[in-house]
Design a protein around this motif. Structure first.
Motif, PDB file in Angstrom:
ATOM      1  N   LEU A  26       0.830  -1.195   0.000  1.00 23.89           N
ATOM      2  CA  LEU A  26       0.000   0.000   0.000  1.00 23.89           C
ATOM      3  C   LEU A  26       0.873   1.257   0.000  1.00 23.89           C
ATOM      4  O   LEU A  26       0.617   2.202  -0.744  1.00 23.89           O
ATOM      5  CB  LEU A  26      -0.938   0.004   1.207  1.00 23.89           C
ATOM      6  CG  LEU A  26      -1.840   1.228   1.339  1.00 23.89           C
ATOM      7  CD1 LEU A  26      -2.767   1.369   0.139  1.00 23.89           C
ATOM      8  CD2 LEU A  26      -2.642   1.139   2.625  1.00 23.89           C
ATOM      9  N   HIS A  27       1.914   1.254   0.803  1.00 22.31           N
ATOM     10  CA  HIS A  27       2.815   2.405   0.870  1.00 22.31           C
ATOM     11  C   HIS A  27       3.511   2.631  -0.477  1.00 22.31           C
ATOM     12  O   HIS A  27       3.582   3.763  -0.964  1.00 22.31           O
ATOM     13  CB  HIS A  27       3.837   2.199   1.980  1.00 22.31           C
ATOM     14  CG  HIS A  27       4.790   3.335   2.142  1.00 22.31           C
ATOM     15  ND1 HIS A  27       4.407   4.558   2.643  1.00 22.31           N
ATOM     16  CD2 HIS A  27       6.109   3.435   1.849  1.00 22.31           C
ATOM     17  CE1 HIS A  27       5.446   5.360   2.657  1.00 22.31           C
ATOM     18  NE2 HIS A  27       6.497   4.710   2.182  1.00 22.31           N
ATOM     19  N   MET A  28       4.007   1.564  -1.085  1.00 22.68           N
ATOM     20  CA  MET A  28       4.667   1.696  -2.388  1.00 22.68           C
ATOM     21  C   MET A  28       3.688   2.173  -3.451  1.00 22.68           C
ATOM     22  O   MET A  28       4.044   2.970  -4.327  1.00 22.68           O
ATOM     23  CB  MET A  28       5.309   0.366  -2.806  1.00 22.68           C
ATOM     24  CG  MET A  28       6.528   0.016  -1.993  1.00 22.68           C
ATOM     25  SD  MET A  28       7.365  -1.472  -2.568  1.00 22.68           S
ATOM     26  CE  MET A  28       6.185  -2.726  -2.136  1.00 22.68           C
ATOM     27  N   VAL A  57      -5.748   9.232 -16.648  1.00 22.54           N
ATOM     28  CA  VAL A  57      -4.605   8.577 -16.000  1.00 22.54           C
ATOM     29  C   VAL A  57      -4.683   8.757 -14.491  1.00 22.54           C
ATOM     30  O   VAL A  57      -4.497   7.802 -13.726  1.00 22.54           O
ATOM     31  CB  VAL A  57      -3.266   9.129 -16.545  1.00 22.54           C
ATOM     32  CG1 VAL A  57      -2.091   8.633 -15.711  1.00 22.54           C
ATOM     33  CG2 VAL A  57      -3.083   8.737 -18.000  1.00 22.54           C
ATOM     34  N   ILE A  58      -4.972   9.971 -14.048  1.00 26.74           N
ATOM     35  CA  ILE A  58      -5.039  10.226 -12.605  1.00 26.74           C
ATOM     36  C   ILE A  58      -6.182   9.443 -11.974  1.00 26.74           C
ATOM     37  O   ILE A  58      -6.031   8.862 -10.894  1.00 26.74           O
ATOM     38  CB  ILE A  58      -5.132  11.737 -12.323  1.00 26.74           C
ATOM     39  CG1 ILE A  58      -3.784  12.386 -12.669  1.00 26.74           C
ATOM     40  CG2 ILE A  58      -5.524  12.010 -10.873  1.00 26.74           C
ATOM     41  CD1 ILE A  58      -3.768  13.889 -12.629  1.00 26.74           C
ATOM     42  N   PHE A  59      -7.313   9.345 -12.646  1.00 20.05           N
ATOM     43  CA  PHE A  59      -8.423   8.537 -12.130  1.00 20.05           C
ATOM     44  C   PHE A  59      -7.994   7.075 -11.988  1.00 20.05           C
ATOM     45  O   PHE A  59      -8.266   6.437 -10.966  1.00 20.05           O
ATOM     46  CB  PHE A  59      -9.643   8.634 -13.052  1.00 20.05           C
ATOM     47  CG  PHE A  59     -10.772   7.759 -12.615  1.00 20.05           C
ATOM     48  CD1 PHE A  59     -11.617   8.151 -11.586  1.00 20.05           C
ATOM     49  CD2 PHE A  59     -10.989   6.524 -13.221  1.00 20.05           C
ATOM     50  CE1 PHE A  59     -12.658   7.329 -11.166  1.00 20.05           C
ATOM     51  CE2 PHE A  59     -12.024   5.701 -12.809  1.00 20.05           C
ATOM     52  CZ  PHE A  59     -12.862   6.103 -11.780  1.00 20.05           C
ATOM     53  N   ALA A  60      -7.308   6.554 -12.990  1.00 15.71           N
ATOM     54  CA  ALA A  60      -6.847   5.162 -12.940  1.00 15.71           C
ATOM     55  C   ALA A  60      -5.854   4.950 -11.795  1.00 15.71           C
ATOM     56  O   ALA A  60      -5.905   3.928 -11.100  1.00 15.71           O
ATOM     57  CB  ALA A  60      -6.213   4.765 -14.270  1.00 15.71           C
ATOM     58  N   LEU A  61      -4.976   5.912 -11.580  1.00 16.79           N
ATOM     59  CA  LEU A  61      -4.010   5.799 -10.482  1.00 16.79           C
ATOM     60  C   LEU A  61      -4.712   5.733  -9.133  1.00 16.79           C
ATOM     61  O   LEU A  61      -4.376   4.907  -8.279  1.00 16.79           O
ATOM     62  CB  LEU A  61      -3.055   6.994 -10.492  1.00 16.79           C
ATOM     63  CG  LEU A  61      -2.065   7.059 -11.637  1.00 16.79           C
ATOM     64  CD1 LEU A  61      -1.335   8.392 -11.612  1.00 16.79           C
ATOM     65  CD2 LEU A  61      -1.079   5.906 -11.558  1.00 16.79           C
ATOM     66  N   GLU A  63      -7.733   4.802  -8.608  1.00 11.64           N
ATOM     67  CA  GLU A  63      -8.479   3.537  -8.542  1.00 11.64           C
ATOM     68  C   GLU A  63      -7.548   2.416  -8.073  1.00 11.64           C
ATOM     69  O   GLU A  63      -7.930   1.587  -7.236  1.00 11.64           O
ATOM     70  CB  GLU A  63      -9.081   3.219  -9.908  1.00 11.64           C
ATOM     71  CG  GLU A  63      -9.907   1.958  -9.940  1.00 11.64           C
ATOM     72  CD  GLU A  63     -11.170   2.021  -9.086  1.00 11.64           C
ATOM     73  OE1 GLU A  63     -11.641   0.946  -8.686  1.00 11.64           O
ATOM     74  OE2 GLU A  63     -11.673   3.127  -8.813  1.00 11.64           O
ATOM     75  N   ILE A  64      -6.337   2.387  -8.590  1.00 12.86           N
ATOM     76  CA  ILE A  64      -5.352   1.387  -8.160  1.00 12.86           C
ATOM     77  C   ILE A  64      -5.071   1.539  -6.674  1.00 12.86           C
ATOM     78  O   ILE A  64      -5.064   0.561  -5.916  1.00 12.86           O
ATOM     79  CB  ILE A  64      -4.055   1.512  -8.990  1.00 12.86           C
ATOM     80  CG1 ILE A  64      -4.298   1.060 -10.428  1.00 12.86           C
ATOM     81  CG2 ILE A  64      -2.911   0.720  -8.355  1.00 12.86           C
ATOM     82  CD1 ILE A  64      -3.189   1.431 -11.388  1.00 12.86           C
ATOM     83  N   HIS A  65      -4.847   2.758  -6.245  1.00 11.74           N
ATOM     84  CA  HIS A  65      -4.563   3.000  -4.830  1.00 11.74           C
ATOM     85  C   HIS A  65      -5.761   2.623  -3.953  1.00 11.74           C
ATOM     86  O   HIS A  65      -5.607   2.013  -2.897  1.00 11.74           O
ATOM     87  CB  HIS A  65      -4.175   4.461  -4.603  1.00 11.74           C
ATOM     88  CG  HIS A  65      -3.799   4.751  -3.191  1.00 11.74           C
ATOM     89  ND1 HIS A  65      -2.685   4.224  -2.598  1.00 11.74           N
ATOM     90  CD2 HIS A  65      -4.416   5.498  -2.250  1.00 11.74           C
ATOM     91  CE1 HIS A  65      -2.623   4.632  -1.345  1.00 11.74           C
ATOM     92  NE2 HIS A  65      -3.662   5.407  -1.118  1.00 11.74           N
ATOM     93  N   SER A  66      -6.942   2.932  -4.412  1.00 15.32           N
ATOM     94  CA  SER A  66      -8.149   2.586  -3.670  1.00 15.32           C
ATOM     95  C   SER A  66      -8.291   1.071  -3.523  1.00 15.32           C
ATOM     96  O   SER A  66      -8.655   0.570  -2.458  1.00 15.32           O
ATOM     97  CB  SER A  66      -9.372   3.170  -4.384  1.00 15.32           C
ATOM     98  OG  SER A  66     -10.549   2.765  -3.753  1.00 15.32           O
ATOM     99  N   ARG A  67      -7.979   0.350  -4.583  1.00 13.42           N
ATOM    100  CA  ARG A  67      -8.049  -1.121  -4.513  1.00 13.42           C
ATOM    101  C   ARG A  67      -6.998  -1.677  -3.581  1.00 13.42           C
ATOM    102  O   ARG A  67      -7.245  -2.661  -2.869  1.00 13.42           O
ATOM    103  CB  ARG A  67      -7.927  -1.716  -5.905  1.00 13.42           C
ATOM    104  CG  ARG A  67      -9.153  -1.457  -6.737  1.00 13.42           C
ATOM    105  CD  ARG A  67      -9.051  -2.047  -8.106  1.00 13.42           C
ATOM    106  NE  ARG A  67     -10.189  -1.656  -8.910  1.00 13.42           N
ATOM    107  CZ  ARG A  67     -10.563  -2.295  -9.986  1.00 13.42           C
ATOM    108  NH1 ARG A  67      -9.887  -3.340 -10.413  1.00 13.42           N
ATOM    109  NH2 ARG A  67     -11.616  -1.885 -10.659  1.00 13.42           N
ATOM    110  N   ALA A  68      -5.816  -1.063  -3.542  1.00 14.13           N
ATOM    111  CA  ALA A  68      -4.776  -1.500  -2.607  1.00 14.13           C
ATOM    112  C   ALA A  68      -5.233  -1.270  -1.165  1.00 14.13           C
ATOM    113  O   ALA A  68      -5.020  -2.120  -0.291  1.00 14.13           O
ATOM    114  CB  ALA A  68      -3.461  -0.771  -2.885  1.00 14.13           C
ATOM    115  N   GLN A  69      -5.886  -0.145  -0.908  1.00 10.15           N
ATOM    116  CA  GLN A  69      -6.419   0.119   0.427  1.00 10.15           C
ATOM    117  C   GLN A  69      -7.495  -0.900   0.797  1.00 10.15           C
ATOM    118  O   GLN A  69      -7.534  -1.389   1.928  1.00 10.15           O
ATOM    119  CB  GLN A  69      -7.011   1.524   0.504  1.00 10.15           C
ATOM    120  CG  GLN A  69      -5.983   2.613   0.550  1.00 10.15           C
ATOM    121  CD  GLN A  69      -6.617   3.989   0.550  1.00 10.15           C
ATOM    122  OE1 GLN A  69      -7.539   4.249  -0.223  1.00 10.15           O
ATOM    123  NE2 GLN A  69      -6.124   4.871   1.391  1.00 10.15           N
ATOM    124  N   ALA A  70      -8.349  -1.223  -0.147  1.00  9.95           N
ATOM    125  CA  ALA A  70      -9.415  -2.204   0.105  1.00  9.95           C
ATOM    126  C   ALA A  70      -8.812  -3.578   0.407  1.00  9.95           C
ATOM    127  O   ALA A  70      -9.300  -4.291   1.291  1.00  9.95           O
ATOM    128  CB  ALA A  70     -10.361  -2.278  -1.089  1.00  9.95           C
TER     129      ALA A  70
END
Length: 84
Positions: A26-28, A57-61, A63-70
């Motif tokens: 998550l941190h990375m 691109v920013i929305f996709a980024l 989304e990736i971070h949100s999925r990592a948090q989940a």
């Protein structure tokens, strides 16, 4: 050997290692999102990316971070029986 077949003390250490790995991921992810967002914003500011492209691109980024948090939250809840 699976997690369930390990002795209790070893199981706790293994779970802690896995939890540390998930938090590190998550941190990375957070760092990568921040760096890529900076590049995208720069490229947008000099005209190399359109508004739609940079926003996509920013929305996709995020989304990736949100999925990592989940993923971290689901892991924590599975291990500890409660939300982080």
């Amino acid at each position: 050997m699976t997690l369930h077949t390990l002795p209790q003390a070893d199981r706790k250490l293994k779970v802690q290692d896995l939890e540390n790995d998930v938090c590190s991921l998550l941190h990375m992810t957070r760092i990568a999102v921040s760096h890529i967002e900076g590049v995208v914003n720069f490229e947008h500011s000099i005209g190399n990316l359109s508004d739609d492209d940079s926003n996509g691109v920013i929305f996709a980024l995020y989304e990736i971070h949100s999925r990592a948090q989940a993923l971290r939250d689901r892991f924590y809840e599975a291990v500890h029986g409660q939300s982080a």
